[in-house]
Design a protein around this motif. Structure first.
Motif, PDB file in Angstrom:
ATOM      1  N   CYS A   6      57.373  65.904  24.511  1.00  0.00           N
ATOM      2  CA  CYS A   6      56.148  65.154  24.214  1.00  0.00           C
ATOM      3  C   CYS A   6      55.622  65.433  22.807  1.00  0.00           C
ATOM      4  CB  CYS A   6      55.067  65.499  25.237  1.00  0.00           C
ATOM      5  SG  CYS A   6      55.557  65.279  26.955  1.00  0.00           S
ATOM      6  N   VAL A   7      55.549  66.708  22.424  1.00  0.00           N
ATOM      7  CA  VAL A   7      54.878  67.062  21.167  1.00  0.00           C
ATOM      8  C   VAL A   7      55.588  66.452  19.967  1.00  0.00           C
ATOM      9  CG1 VAL A   7      56.075  69.305  20.930  1.00  0.00           C
ATOM     10  CG2 VAL A   7      53.828  68.960  19.848  1.00  0.00           C
TER      11      VAL A   7
ATOM     12  N   PRO B 109      45.405  66.476  20.622  1.00  0.00           N
ATOM     13  CA  PRO B 109      46.091  66.664  21.909  1.00  0.00           C
ATOM     14  C   PRO B 109      46.610  68.089  22.072  1.00  0.00           C
ATOM     15  CG  PRO B 109      47.456  65.373  20.411  1.00  0.00           C
ATOM     16  CD  PRO B 109      46.119  65.526  19.751  1.00  0.00           C
ATOM     17  N   PHE B 111      49.300  70.813  24.129  1.00  0.00           N
ATOM     18  CA  PHE B 111      50.628  70.815  24.759  1.00  0.00           C
ATOM     19  C   PHE B 111      50.904  72.171  25.383  1.00  0.00           C
ATOM     20  CE2 PHE B 111      50.589  67.768  21.309  1.00  0.00           C
ATOM     21  CZ  PHE B 111      51.139  66.641  21.891  1.00  0.00           C
ATOM     22  N   GLY B 115      56.183  72.256  24.968  1.00  0.00           N
ATOM     23  CA  GLY B 115      56.000  71.025  24.200  1.00  0.00           C
ATOM     24  C   GLY B 115      55.641  69.800  25.018  1.00  0.00           C
ATOM     25  N   ARG B 116      55.206  69.996  26.273  1.00  0.00           N
ATOM     26  CA  ARG B 116      54.817  68.840  27.083  1.00  0.00           C
ATOM     27  C   ARG B 116      53.292  68.696  27.089  1.00  0.00           C
ATOM     28  NH1 ARG B 116      59.455  67.423  29.545  1.00  0.00           N
ATOM     29  NH2 ARG B 116      61.034  69.037  29.642  1.00  0.00           N
ATOM     30  N   HIS B 117      52.834  67.458  27.374  1.00  0.00           N
ATOM     31  CA  HIS B 117      51.382  67.238  27.429  1.00  0.00           C
ATOM     32  C   HIS B 117      50.741  68.179  28.446  1.00  0.00           C
ATOM     33  CE1 HIS B 117      50.784  63.763  24.861  1.00  0.00           C
ATOM     34  NE2 HIS B 117      51.891  63.240  25.340  1.00  0.00           N
ATOM     35  N   ALA B 118      49.599  68.756  28.050  1.00  0.00           N
ATOM     36  CA  ALA B 118      48.937  69.692  28.949  1.00  0.00           C
ATOM     37  C   ALA B 118      48.195  68.972  30.075  1.00  0.00           C
ATOM     38  CB  ALA B 118      47.966  70.569  28.160  1.00  0.00           C
ATOM     39  N   ALA B 119      47.815  67.708  29.841  1.00  0.00           N
ATOM     40  CA  ALA B 119      47.059  66.978  30.870  1.00  0.00           C
ATOM     41  C   ALA B 119      47.357  65.501  30.765  1.00  0.00           C
ATOM     42  CB  ALA B 119      45.561  67.220  30.695  1.00  0.00           C
ATOM     43  N   MET B 120      47.022  64.754  31.807  1.00  0.00           N
ATOM     44  CA  MET B 120      47.221  63.306  31.791  1.00  0.00           C
ATOM     45  C   MET B 120      46.169  62.658  30.884  1.00  0.00           C
ATOM     46  SD  MET B 120      48.866  60.675  32.775  1.00  0.00           S
ATOM     47  CE  MET B 120      49.806  60.823  34.303  1.00  0.00           C
ATOM     48  N   PRO B 121      46.593  61.920  29.864  1.00  0.00           N
ATOM     49  CA  PRO B 121      45.611  61.272  28.983  1.00  0.00           C
ATOM     50  C   PRO B 121      44.819  60.190  29.715  1.00  0.00           C
ATOM     51  CG  PRO B 121      47.767  61.427  27.930  1.00  0.00           C
ATOM     52  CD  PRO B 121      47.963  61.765  29.378  1.00  0.00           C
TER      53      PRO B 121
END
Lengths: 78, 213
Positions: A6-7, B109, B111, B115-121
């Motif tokens: 994602c990042v 944002p 992460f 490296g993944r999104h920490a929460a649902m946008p």
């Protein structure tokens, strides 16, 4: 094809939408977003942001300003 | 979006009006002022504020009038005028000095370590079009506040590129920077403002907009 997380995809979003990425990178982003619900939601909100703010900051020229510009323009006439 | 909107055959182009105005035709200059005043006013509001914008619009057209003969047509007239208007606004801001504002860094944002999104946008698209979520006047005030809180370099590029909807190449010419720099600044501004809008959605309706970040 490169695999993204994602990042790194987020960092490339502007270039993605401006069409300046290589085909390989563009396809890698497409593949990641298609498989990642959070990125799908993030991209939607990223794209919506300029439109929301553009509409929220629309303005019309105040009548006083229109009048003062007209007065100034008349003063320029020979 | 193109800066010069005139349709050939229907009304005089910006360039032809500019040429006539430069030759002393005041009616052509009036037509240019009439055509561009909404955009110049809107730009001044977005780069400064509604209180200062009227004076900046007048200063812009005064400078345009004084320098019309130096417009050679290398750029579109609209781009040339936007450059003057932007410079007038930036000079004004510089003269006032930067007032301290709360940074928008907190809205970038976040992460996880991998490296993944920490929460649902949040779903801003739906939230911004639903009257029960975003009061229009409140949104306008918050939008102005958010834009004013951007770092100035980001704000200028974002306003020109995303709010005025100018092509990146024109923004680069107006700000005298590389297109890649424009893209980088606009991107950072979008990230901050996206998070800021998400914060507003969540503040008003808990997690209805989609979740915390």
């Amino acid at each position: 094809m490169k695999e993204l997380v994602c990042v790194s995809g987020v960092e490339l979003l502007m270039d993605y939408f401006e069409g300046v990425l290589s085909d390989e990178m563009r396809l890698a982003i497409d593949a990641h977003v298609a498989s990642c619900p959070k990125c799908t939601a993030f991209v939607a909100s990223y794209r919506a942001t300029p439109r929301i703010l553009r509409e929220a900051t629309e303005t019309t020229v105040p009548e006083e300003l229109q009048a003062s510009l007209k007065t100034w323009l008349r003063s320029l006439e020979p | 979006m193109m800066v010069s909107p005139s349709a050939p055959g229907l009304e005089p182009s910006d360039a032809s009006l500019a040429a006539r105005a430069a030759a002393g035709d005041t009616s052509a200059f009036e037509a240019l002022v009439e055509r561009f005043q909404p955009r110049v006013y809107r730009l001044a509001c977005r780069l400064t504020n509604e209180n200062d914008a009227p004076d900046l619009v007048q200063e812009t057209f005064l400078q345009v009038y004084r320098h019309l003969r130096s417009f050679r047509g290398e750029a579109q007239f609209g781009t040339w005028l936007y450059r003057i208007a932007t410079n007038v606004c930036l000079m004004h801001r510089r003269a006032l000095g930067r007032r301290p504002v709360e940074s928008l860094d907190q809205f970038l944002p976040s992460f996880t370590e991998d490296g993944r999104h920490a929460a649902m946008p949040a779903d801003l698209q739906s939230a911004s079009t639903a009257d029960d979520v975003f009061d229009r006047q409140l949104l306008a005030a918050k939008a102005r506040d958010g834009i004013a809180r951007l770092p100035e370099l980001y704000r200028d590029a974002f306003v020109l590129r995303d709010l005025e909807d100018l092509p990146t190449s024109d923004v680069a010419r107006i700000l005298d920077i590389e297109p890649a720099t424009v893209r980088q600044r606009v991107h950072r501004a979008r990230l901050m403002l996206r998070g800021y809008l998400q914060h507003l959605v969540i503040s008003q309706h808990g997690t209805r907009g989609g979740g915390r970040s």
